[in-house]
Design a protein around this motif. Structure first.
Motif, PDB file in Angstrom:
ATOM      1  N   THR A   1       0.812  -1.227   0.000  1.00 48.73           N
ATOM      2  CA  THR A   1       0.000   0.000   0.000  1.00 48.73           C
ATOM      3  C   THR A   1       0.844   1.276   0.000  1.00 48.73           C
ATOM      4  N   THR A   2       2.112   1.224   0.435  1.00 49.05           N
ATOM      5  CA  THR A   2       2.885   2.475   0.515  1.00 49.05           C
ATOM      6  C   THR A   2       3.569   2.769  -0.816  1.00 49.05           C
ATOM      7  N   GLY A   3       3.702   4.066  -1.089  1.00 49.67           N
ATOM      8  CA  GLY A   3       4.376   4.500  -2.316  1.00 49.67           C
ATOM      9  C   GLY A   3       5.817   4.022  -2.363  1.00 49.67           C
ATOM     10  N   LYS A   4       6.499   4.042  -1.198  1.00 49.74           N
ATOM     11  CA  LYS A   4       7.921   3.662  -1.171  1.00 49.74           C
ATOM     12  C   LYS A   4       8.086   2.192  -1.577  1.00 49.74           C
ATOM     13  N   ALA A   5       7.241   1.317  -1.013  1.00 51.48           N
ATOM     14  CA  ALA A   5       7.331  -0.112  -1.342  1.00 51.48           C
ATOM     15  C   ALA A   5       7.060  -0.319  -2.827  1.00 51.48           C
ATOM     16  N   ARG A   6       5.981   0.306  -3.320  1.00 54.37           N
ATOM     17  CA  ARG A   6       5.596   0.094  -4.723  1.00 54.37           C
ATOM     18  C   ARG A   6       6.700   0.576  -5.674  1.00 54.37           C
ATOM     19  N   SER A   7       7.253   1.779  -5.408  1.00 55.93           N
ATOM     20  CA  SER A   7       8.272   2.313  -6.326  1.00 55.93           C
ATOM     21  C   SER A   7       9.549   1.494  -6.245  1.00 55.93           C
ATOM     22  N   SER A   8       9.911   1.007  -5.038  1.00 55.74           N
ATOM     23  CA  SER A   8      11.144   0.204  -4.896  1.00 55.74           C
ATOM     24  C   SER A   8      11.012  -1.128  -5.624  1.00 55.74           C
ATOM     25  N   ILE A   9       9.839  -1.786  -5.476  1.00 54.85           N
ATOM     26  CA  ILE A   9       9.633  -3.089  -6.135  1.00 54.85           C
ATOM     27  C   ILE A   9       9.689  -2.914  -7.650  1.00 54.85           C
ATOM     28  N   ARG A  10       8.996  -1.882  -8.146  1.00 53.46           N
ATOM     29  CA  ARG A  10       8.979  -1.659  -9.601  1.00 53.46           C
ATOM     30  C   ARG A  10      10.391  -1.393 -10.125  1.00 53.46           C
ATOM     31  N   HIS A  11      11.154  -0.619  -9.341  1.00 48.25           N
ATOM     32  CA  HIS A  11      12.521  -0.264  -9.739  1.00 48.25           C
ATOM     33  C   HIS A  11      13.371  -1.532  -9.908  1.00 48.25           C
ATOM     34  N   VAL A  12      13.298  -2.443  -8.906  1.00 50.18           N
ATOM     35  CA  VAL A  12      14.095  -3.683  -8.960  1.00 50.18           C
ATOM     36  C   VAL A  12      13.616  -4.576 -10.110  1.00 50.18           C
ATOM     37  N   LEU A  13      12.288  -4.681 -10.265  1.00 44.79           N
ATOM     38  CA  LEU A  13      11.752  -5.549 -11.324  1.00 44.79           C
ATOM     39  C   LEU A  13      12.127  -5.042 -12.714  1.00 44.79           C
ATOM     40  N   LYS A  14      12.155  -3.703 -12.874  1.00 41.42           N
ATOM     41  CA  LYS A  14      12.551  -3.142 -14.174  1.00 41.42           C
ATOM     42  C   LYS A  14      13.998  -3.521 -14.490  1.00 41.42           C
ATOM     43  N   ASN A  15      14.880  -3.388 -13.475  1.00 36.81           N
ATOM     44  CA  ASN A  15      16.293  -3.737 -13.683  1.00 36.81           C
ATOM     45  C   ASN A  15      16.451  -5.233 -13.970  1.00 36.81           C
ATOM     46  N   GLN A  16      15.672  -6.048 -13.218  1.00 35.86           N
ATOM     47  CA  GLN A  16      15.735  -7.503 -13.389  1.00 35.86           C
ATOM     48  C   GLN A  16      15.254  -7.878 -14.795  1.00 35.86           C
ATOM     49  N   ARG A  17      14.145  -7.229 -15.195  1.00 33.97           N
ATOM     50  CA  ARG A  17      13.568  -7.487 -16.527  1.00 33.97           C
ATOM     51  C   ARG A  17      14.571  -7.134 -17.620  1.00 33.97           C
ATOM     52  N   ARG A  18      15.278  -6.011 -17.428  1.00 35.31           N
ATOM     53  CA  ARG A  18      16.273  -5.567 -18.407  1.00 35.31           C
ATOM     54  C   ARG A  18      17.404  -6.601 -18.503  1.00 35.31           C
ATOM     55  N   ALA A  19      17.895  -7.051 -17.327  1.00 38.47           N
ATOM     56  CA  ALA A  19      18.995  -8.021 -17.312  1.00 38.47           C
ATOM     57  C   ALA A  19      18.565  -9.320 -17.982  1.00 38.47           C
ATOM     58  N   GLU A  20      17.318  -9.763 -17.685  1.00 38.24           N
ATOM     59  CA  GLU A  20      16.830 -11.020 -18.261  1.00 38.24           C
ATOM     60  C   GLU A  20      16.595 -10.902 -19.764  1.00 38.24           C
ATOM     61  N   SER A  21      16.065  -9.743 -20.195  1.00 38.36           N
ATOM     62  CA  SER A  21      15.804  -9.585 -21.635  1.00 38.36           C
ATOM     63  C   SER A  21      17.127  -9.553 -22.408  1.00 38.36           C
ATOM     64  N   LEU A  22      18.174  -8.958 -21.798  1.00 38.36           N
ATOM     65  CA  LEU A  22      19.490  -8.943 -22.451  1.00 38.36           C
ATOM     66  C   LEU A  22      20.043 -10.358 -22.576  1.00 38.36           C
ATOM     67  N   GLU A  23      19.915 -11.127 -21.488  1.00 38.74           N
ATOM     68  CA  GLU A  23      20.467 -12.491 -21.491  1.00 38.74           C
ATOM     69  C   GLU A  23      19.739 -13.371 -22.508  1.00 38.74           C
ATOM     70  N   LEU A  24      18.391 -13.307 -22.489  1.00 39.35           N
ATOM     71  CA  LEU A  24      17.610 -14.127 -23.417  1.00 39.35           C
ATOM     72  C   LEU A  24      17.848 -13.684 -24.863  1.00 39.35           C
ATOM     73  N   GLY A  25      17.874 -12.358 -25.079  1.00 42.74           N
ATOM     74  CA  GLY A  25      18.100 -11.817 -26.430  1.00 42.74           C
ATOM     75  C   GLY A  25      19.441 -12.254 -26.987  1.00 42.74           C
ATOM     76  N   ARG A  26      20.488 -12.236 -26.137  1.00 41.32           N
ATOM     77  CA  ARG A  26      21.838 -12.638 -26.559  1.00 41.32           C
ATOM     78  C   ARG A  26      21.848 -14.132 -26.948  1.00 41.32           C
TER      79      ARG A  26
END
Length: 714
Positions: free
Chosen positions: A465-490
């Motif tokens: 429910t808190t803005g801090k939790a939501r923004s932190s989770i999204r931030h980590v997931l975006k970075n994780q998604r980027r790392a995974e998309s690079l690995e799979l794409g390669r």
């Protein structure tokens, strides 16, 4: 009354808490502003200088410092008269010029223009608050005077300003603990938006107050008697209910006007904290307290610094709400963060704690601002934090944490520190293991269990429910998604290049740059990431890298060409993360022949080779990614089984026991009746692979009552 007389009235008010040198500086700022605004008029027909003077009066009632008052006098000078910031700095010093500049930037904000602009401007406001919180105090006073004089404005502008006040400025005043300004802004905003409703409610309140005068006087008399009898100091005030809060209770809590107004509210203001608790004992001996309605905000202050004892009593056939607080708590309740300057010469524990809270909140806003990808996401997080209905929970060491109502252990973990939130795997609530998604209650002690290398779960976004939790989770997931998309794409690109008899390491920088430019992306990594996300075909990019960027090959790709893509296969290791998903339709498990389809923007979806959802024609099948399973997979996979059996007592327990004996795990079980003798059971079981599944099915088949078993593919 002449302007000079008015500025002298202000000087007289300031003399109660500022020395003559500082009052003269405020006077000088007034004369400078008067000259700068010469000839300018307000829409009401008054001279323009009456507005800055009125704003300074509001700040003087909050006992703000001389620099804030000078900024109030000069707050429209930069914007309206063309005098530059540097000229103000030369005349009145850098601090005042910075304040005026900050307020001018906020004044240019029009929150209602477009959602995007609104969010951008809110970011500017956050930055201004982070530099100097006084900027927002001057802006709130400026907004309050504008709301008081909204009458002559055109209808659309009145509506826009009133909406903006209720959406942004009143919640900020509340978050800074400035109750008196917050309630006045809310009531003025409400009466501008809904003049008829406002008029109706205020008439009804006035009428009711007249008929209830006797009861109010009677209760007040009894309370005064009780305090005198016990020798306790305290002045008793009646508390007025505000129009906006009456309207909101009627609208959102579905209460009738009489239900809300049949509560008699009083405030008792005393000398010390100790007296507050003694008075509480005295009023509880006079009338019976209602269970569950007592709140101690002195021991556990609200997030905005508010402190008071709240109790609801039942006496004289009515409910009586009583707040008990000290004089200093009363100042803090009405003036919030502004009380910090009131007590600046002799700072007390309350104001210091209040200042720390506000600093923490602004720091939290700055953190969210850095993490949010765009300003709309930022304002979505902030609005959550501007309307808190708090609960109070404890850390194992006894530290109090304030969280919005509905917060979960994950919100608690992020409130302690972002790293703790990111590494959180489980929690203990009052020493017992609890679920990360359960709602916390006031008074609980929460302990977070972390594990190195743990990462936030995307499912958390559905319950935090808190803005801090939501923004932190999204931030980590975006970075994780980027790392995974690079690995799979390669991986996919290397596989396609292998089909052309080439390697990625053999392709020169110049050729890679040409392909990047041709595809209009920022970098090669972006191109590879797009392949991993399923937005580009690995085969086409490989062909460009091998034969030249201009040759897209889009017009003449045949099934034969595409089959060169099949020379290598991608290895699947189990539950891969955000960009490799197992299809729900055929639920493939290790050992099944599998292929992958690229889902635009979402990555690779793994299907069983025989899945009915896969395309039939050769050309489309050539586009599928060939996959193979890794040898050492330890993850569990869901499989659906359909079991036909004779209905007997205890057969379901026997079925569950057979699955358990084969080391399987039942996720879901559903019994369908065919007739009185036969039944069908649908089972979803977790297994490690095909061999494990065969073992589970063999155990089930050995049950006497089972007549048929098969795996559900689609």
């Amino acid at each position: 009354m002449s302007a000079e007389a008015t500025v002298e009235v202000l000087a007289g008010e300031l003399s109660t808490y500022l020395d003559s040198n500082r009052i003269n500086q405020v006077r000088r700022a007034y004369y400078y502003a008067e000259q700068a605004h010469e000839g300018q008029m307000r829409r009401s027909g008054d001279r323009y200088i009456t507005h800055p003077l009125a704003v300074a009066h509001i700040l003087a009632s909050l006992r703000l410092d001389h620099q804030s008052l000078m900024a109030a006098m000069l707050h429209d000078v930069i914007e309206d008269t063309g005098i530059p910031k540097e000229a103000l700095a030369e005349q009145f010093g850098e601090d005042v010029a910075e304040l005026v500049d900050g307020v001018s930037k906020l004044t240019q904000i029009e929150f209602r223009t477009r959602a995007e602009a609104q969010a951008e401007n809110f970011q500017k406001m956050t930055l201004a608050m982070a530099r100097d919180i006084r900027v927002i105090l001057v802006k709130l006073a400026d907004r309050l005077h504008n709301m008081r004089t909204l009458g002559p404005m055109p209808y659309e502008k009145r509506q826009r300003i009133a909406n903006e006040t209720l959406d942004i400025y009143a919640p900020i005043a509340n978050r800074l603990g400035m109750h008196s300004i917050c309630t006045e802004l809310e009531d003025l905003g409400f009466s501008s938006l809904y003049p008829m409703r406002s008029k109706y409610i205020s008439k009804a309140v006035a009428k009711l107050r007249g008929t209830h005068r006797e009861i109010i006087d009677d209760i007040r008399g009894k309370l005064e008697e009780k305090l005198a009898e016990r020798g306790l100091p305290g002045r008793i005030q009646g508390r007025e209910k505000h129009l906006n809060s009456i309207y909101n209770k009627m609208k959102f809590k579905h209460k009738s006007f009489h239900e809300i107004m049949d509560v008699y509210a009083f405030r008792i203001i005393t000398d010390t904290e100790d007296d507050c608790y003694r008075i509480l004992g005295a009023v509880h001996s006079l009338y019976k307290p209602l269970p569950g309605r007592f709140k101690d905000y002195i021991a556990m202050p609200k997030a905005n610094g508010y402190q008071s004892l709240h109790t609801t009593l039942f006496g004289m056939h009515v409910n009586i709400e009583i707040q008990i607080r000290t004089e200093e708590m009363e100042h803090i309740a009405n003036n919030g963060i502004a009380a910090h300057w009131m007590y600046k010469n002799e700072p007390s524990n309350i104001t210091t704690a209040n200042q720390t809270r506000v600093d923490q909140w602004v720091k939290g806003l700055m953190e969210m601002r850095e993490r949010a990808d765009d300003s709309l996401e930022f304002i979505e997080h902030v609005k959550v934090d501007l309307f808190p209905d708090e609960i109070y929970v404890f850390t194992p060491k006894g530290r109090i944490m304030e969280l919005p109502r509905g917060a979960t252990p994950v919100d608690f973990a992020y409130a302690i520190h972002t790293d703790i939130g990111n590494a959180c795997v489980a929690c203990r609530i009052n020493r017992n293991l609890g679920s990360l998604s359960q709602t916390l209650q006031s008074g609980q002690t929460v302990e977070i269990i972390t594990a190195p290398g743990a990462r936030p779960n995307p499912a958390w976004l559905s319950f935090v429910t808190t803005g801090k939790a939501r923004s932190s989770i999204r931030h980590v997931l975006k970075n994780q998604r980027r790392a995974e998309s690079l690995e799979l794409g390669r991986t996919l690109l290397k596989k396609s290049l292998k089909g052309f008899g080439a390697k990625l390491s053999d392709i020169g920088e110049a050729q890679i740059d040409t392909v990047v430019r041709h595809n209009q992306v920022e970098s090669f990594d972006d191109l590879v990431s797009d392949i991993g996300l399923g937005n580009r075909m690995a085969y086409l990019v490989a062909r460009q890298l091998v034969s030249g960027a201009g040759d897209d090959g889009k017009s003449d790709i045949s099934a034969t060409d595409m089959s060169t893509n099949d020379r290598g296969s991608v290895t699947i290791r189990g539950t891969e993360g955000l960009l490799v998903r197992f299809a729900n339709c055929c639920k493939p498990i290790p050992g099944d022949p599998v292929v992958g389809t690229m889902d635009s923007g979402k990555g690779l979806v793994i299907h069983s080779d025989t899945c009915s959802r896969l395309p039939e024609d050769d050309e489309a099948r050539a586009n599928l990614t060939q996959l193979k399973w890794a040898k050492d997979i330890a993850d569990e996979f869901s499989v659906e089984l359909r079991v036909e059996l004779e209905r007997q007592r205890g057969v379901i327990a026997e079925l569950a026991n057979a699955v358990a004996m084969a080391d399987g795990n039942i996720e879901r079980i559903n019994v369908e009746e065919q007739n009185a003798k036969l039944g069908v059971v649908s089972l979803v079981v977790h297994v490690h692979g095909r061999r494990h599944l065969a073992r589970v099915m063999r155990r089930i088949r050995n049950i006497k009552a089972v007549t048929h078993i098969n795996r559900v593919r689609n």
